[in-house]
Enzyme design. Structure first.
Site, PDB file in Angstrom:
ATOM      1  N   LYS A  36      52.922  44.270  38.104  1.00 38.94           N
ATOM      2  CA  LYS A  36      51.623  44.949  38.843  1.00 38.94           C
ATOM      3  C   LYS A  36      51.518  44.049  39.935  1.00 38.94           C
ATOM      4  CE  LYS A  36      46.533  45.519  39.503  1.00 38.94           C
ATOM      5  NZ  LYS A  36      45.430  45.758  38.528  1.00 38.94           N
ATOM      6  N   TYR A  50      40.725  36.731  31.249  1.00 41.21           N
ATOM      7  CA  TYR A  50      41.731  37.153  29.634  1.00 41.21           C
ATOM      8  C   TYR A  50      40.613  36.768  28.657  1.00 41.21           C
ATOM      9  CZ  TYR A  50      43.841  41.271  32.087  1.00 41.21           C
ATOM     10  OH  TYR A  50      44.527  42.098  32.780  1.00 41.21           O
ATOM     11  N   HIS A 100      49.943  36.408  35.987  1.00 45.63           N
ATOM     12  CA  HIS A 100      48.328  35.954  37.161  1.00 45.63           C
ATOM     13  C   HIS A 100      48.826  35.253  38.280  1.00 45.63           C
ATOM     14  CE1 HIS A 100      46.252  37.351  33.050  1.00 45.63           C
ATOM     15  NE2 HIS A 100      46.192  38.172  33.804  1.00 45.63           N
ATOM     16  N   ARG A 107      51.964  44.445  29.687  1.00 42.75           N
ATOM     17  CA  ARG A 107      51.105  45.853  30.102  1.00 42.75           C
ATOM     18  C   ARG A 107      51.724  47.235  29.682  1.00 42.75           C
ATOM     19  NH1 ARG A 107      51.284  42.378  34.393  1.00 42.75           N
ATOM     20  NH2 ARG A 107      49.360  42.075  35.852  1.00 42.75           N
TER      21      ARG A 107
END
Length: 370
Positions: free
Chosen positions: A230, A344, A335, A198
């Site tokens: 994240k 994705y 993930h 990211r």
């Protein structure tokens, strides 16, 4: 509505001032809000009620953080979003409205030359955008269009980095001032693609964020990348180790760290640890990355493709899924659920056909070699 009335509304008790801001901070902050309101109700012809609602939201976040907007960080925004989403349980549409108000206000002051210079002169801080596609709720149409515009194809990735090679050669030939930024950008964007990071993860990297992988000594000190990624459902940032799976990345990082980054350090603090630096010697920010990415698209003739920096992560998942299992791709990209990873993937019929043909050809080669 007259300018005087707009100013009165943006600074009156109808919108409570942020708690405990120093006098100088409050004066400059109020001026920013006043100019923003004037722009929106004037040249943009937006409704006063909508403008004042957004000012209330900006004031609210300022009171929550306890400091003026030029001090805000992504962590402050994440904490505030957790409050409005989890603790206050606002509707998704309302949360999106709150986030948009903050994002639009920051976009205005970041692009305002006067305010940028005022902040740099008075506080020694560069204004920056802390709200991105990664930490904001997408609009419905953005979610619907994510498949069409989410990823680079193999050909586009090749075209993108070949354009950088040409631009770097040209800049070196004529000793252009853009040489160092181009060299830095190539390393940054290839890292985003090769590791599927990211934007926030890549920009937070330090020179010590890499470590060797004993099983692959050929990659030297660049076998694993340590990132703070994240979290899920307001859990905060999570640490993860990302294995390097692209053989071209280690030598590129080695070249950047040893030959390119030291030139950015000439104007940086002697103890600066950030991997990617701006021309001022500070850690590169999101707005600068986005601007440089647009420049890269121009170099490659890909501006019409509606790509974003996050498209590198989509491309990484897509292309790695042709080499590794779904579980391996999920873990590499951090993930929680395989369904997220699959979202994705941008696998078209040609890629499926190519994979099938490759596997069959490999089987035939093995049979013939016996």
């Amino acid at each position: 509505m007259t300018r005087a009335k707009i100013h009165h509304l943006s600074t009156s008790q109808q919108v409570a001032p942020a708690n405990h801001l120093p006098e100088n901070d409050e004066a400059l902050f109020s001026e920013m809000l006043d100019k923003w309101a004037t722009r929106r109700t004037g040249s943009l012809r937006q409704k006063v009620k909508s403008v004042m609602g957004d000012i209330t939201i900006v004031r609210e976040m300022t009171a929550f953080v306890g400091s003026a907007p030029w001090y805000w960080s992504e962590d402050d925004f994440d904490r505030w979003c957790e409050v409005i989403g989890v603790q206050r349980n606002l509707a998704v549409a309302t949360q999106r409205k709150y986030q948009s108000a903050i994002r639009n206000f920051l976009a205005y002051i970041v692009d305002n030359v006067k305010f940028k210079n005022d902040i740099r002169r008075q506080y020694g801080i560069d204004l920056r955008q802390i709200c991105t596609s990664e930490n904001c709720i997408p609009h419905v149409h953005e979610r619907e269009l994510s498949v069409e515009r989410g990823s680079f194809t193999h050909d586009e990735i090749t075209l993108f980095f070949e354009a950088y090679d040409r631009a770097i050669q040209e800049a070196a030939k004529f000793r252009a001032k853009d040489l160092r930024p181009l060299q830095r950008d190539k390393a940054l964007f290839f890292l985003l693609y090769a590791c599927g990071l990211r934007i926030s993860e890549a920009l937070a990297l330090d020179i010590g964020s890499f470590s060797p992988k004993p099983e692959i000594p050929e990659f030297g000190p660049y076998g694993v990348v340590s990132v703070w990624g994240k979290g899920s459902r307001g859990s905060g940032k999570k640490f993860r180790s990302v294995p390097v799976t692209h053989h071209l990345l280690p030598p590129l990082l080695d070249w950047y760290i040893k030959s390119v980054r030291p030139k950015f350090l000439l104007v940086a603090d002697a103890n600066e640890q950030a991997l990617f630096l701006s021309e001022r010697g500070k850690r590169l920010g999101v707005s600068s990355l986005e601007a440089r990415f647009k420049h890269g698209l121009e170099l490659a003739g890909l501006l019409e493709k509606n790509l974003t920096p996050h498209s590198f992560r989509h491309a990484s998942v897509t292309h790695e899924s042709l080499r590794f299992s779904l579980e391996a791709v999920r873990r590499k990209h951090g993930h929680v659920y395989s369904a997220t990873t699959q979202g994705y993937m941008h696998i078209n019929d040609g890629m499926v056909s190519e994979e099938i043909n490759r596997v069959i050809a490999s089987q035939i080669d093995r049979i013939k070699s016996k």
